[in-house]
Design a protein around this motif. Structure first.
Motif, short mmCIF file in Angstrom:
data_model
loop_
_atom_site.label_atom_id
_atom_site.label_comp_id
_atom_site.label_asym_id
_atom_site.label_seq_id
_atom_site.Cartn_x
_atom_site.Cartn_y
_atom_site.Cartn_z
N SER A 1 0.93 -1.36 -0.14
CA SER A 1 -0.11 -0.01 0.02
C SER A 1 1.03 1.19 0.03
O SER A 1 1.72 1.39 0.86
N LEU A 2 0.86 1.87 -1.09
CA LEU A 2 1.60 3.15 -1.05
C LEU A 2 0.86 4.42 -0.87
O LEU A 2 -0.37 4.57 -1.63
N MET A 3 1.37 5.54 -0.45
CA MET A 3 0.45 6.78 0.10
C MET A 3 0.91 7.71 -1.20
O MET A 3 2.13 7.93 -1.26
N SER A 4 -0.21 8.32 -1.68
CA SER A 4 -0.05 9.67 -2.48
C SER A 4 -0.16 10.77 -1.69
O SER A 4 -1.16 11.06 -1.02
N GLU A 5 0.93 11.60 -1.69
CA GLU A 5 0.90 12.90 -0.65
C GLU A 5 -0.22 13.87 -1.43
O GLU A 5 -1.02 14.70 -0.71
N THR A 6 -0.21 13.97 -2.86
CA THR A 6 -1.16 14.72 -3.50
C THR A 6 -2.51 14.59 -3.11
O THR A 6 -3.37 15.44 -2.91
N LEU A 7 -2.91 13.37 -3.43
CA LEU A 7 -4.13 13.01 -3.35
C LEU A 7 -4.74 12.62 -1.76
O LEU A 7 -5.96 12.58 -1.65
N GLY A 8 -3.71 12.24 -1.01
CA GLY A 8 -4.01 12.11 0.52
C GLY A 8 -4.59 10.79 0.63
O GLY A 8 -5.32 10.67 1.54
N ARG A 9 -4.31 9.72 -0.15
CA ARG A 9 -4.96 8.31 0.14
C ARG A 9 -4.09 7.31 -0.23
O ARG A 9 -2.90 7.93 -1.00
N THR A 10 -4.20 6.14 0.10
CA THR A 10 -3.25 4.90 -0.19
C THR A 10 -3.88 4.25 -1.44
O THR A 10 -5.08 4.25 -1.63
N PHE A 11 -2.87 3.29 -1.97
CA PHE A 11 -3.21 2.71 -3.04
C PHE A 11 -2.57 1.38 -3.03
O PHE A 11 -1.48 1.45 -2.64
N LYS A 12 -3.36 0.33 -3.27
CA LYS A 12 -2.84 -1.02 -3.08
C LYS A 12 -2.14 -1.41 -4.43
O LYS A 12 -3.05 -1.40 -5.39
N LEU A 13 -1.02 -1.69 -4.63
CA LEU A 13 -0.44 -2.21 -5.96
C LEU A 13 0.48 -3.40 -5.64
O LEU A 13 0.84 -3.67 -4.51
N ARG A 14 0.49 -4.14 -6.78
CA ARG A 14 1.45 -5.53 -6.63
C ARG A 14 2.50 -4.95 -7.55
O ARG A 14 2.57 -4.86 -8.86
N ILE A 15 3.82 -4.62 -6.89
CA ILE A 15 5.01 -4.35 -7.59
C ILE A 15 6.18 -5.24 -7.17
O ILE A 15 6.23 -5.77 -6.11
N SER A 16 7.35 -5.04 -8.03
CA SER A 16 8.27 -5.82 -7.72
C SER A 16 9.09 -5.12 -6.71
O SER A 16 9.17 -4.00 -6.30
N ALA A 17 10.05 -5.83 -6.03
CA ALA A 17 10.77 -5.43 -4.79
C ALA A 17 11.66 -4.21 -5.48
O ALA A 17 11.97 -3.30 -4.77
#
Length: 95
Positions: free
Chosen positions: A37-53
């Protein structure tokens, strides 16, 4: 669920298992994917993503999800990440 990084586009590649006797059999090399889960500072919310290390390290290096997405090429982003990028661009245009 596809084995593809949503930010970098990394996916499985093929190669050979090579034994001591030099016999070759086909195999797959899978990317090291993590659900984060990565936080977007501009949008002010988190997004769940499936990403590589390695993509996670790159996001940290560039200073967060917002900076990474704004610099990323649209061709390599997954549809989910592309939608986030468009929201970021729209939020920055109005700000």
């Amino acid at each position: 669920m596809s084995r593809r990084c949503e930010l970098t586009g990394k996916g499985p590649v093929t190669g050979n298992n090579v034994s001591h006797a030099h016999n070759k059999t086909r195999r797959r090399f899978l990317p090291n994917l993590n659900d984060v889960s990565l936080m977007s500072e501009t949008l002010g919310r988190t997004f769940k993503l499936r990403i590589s290390a390695s993509a996670l390290r790159t996001v940290d290096h560039r200073g967060g999800l917002d900076n990474y997405l704004l610099k990323a090429k649209e061709a390599q982003l997954a549809p989910n990440a592309l939608k986030i990028k468009r929201e970021l661009e729209k939020a920055q245009a109005t700000a």
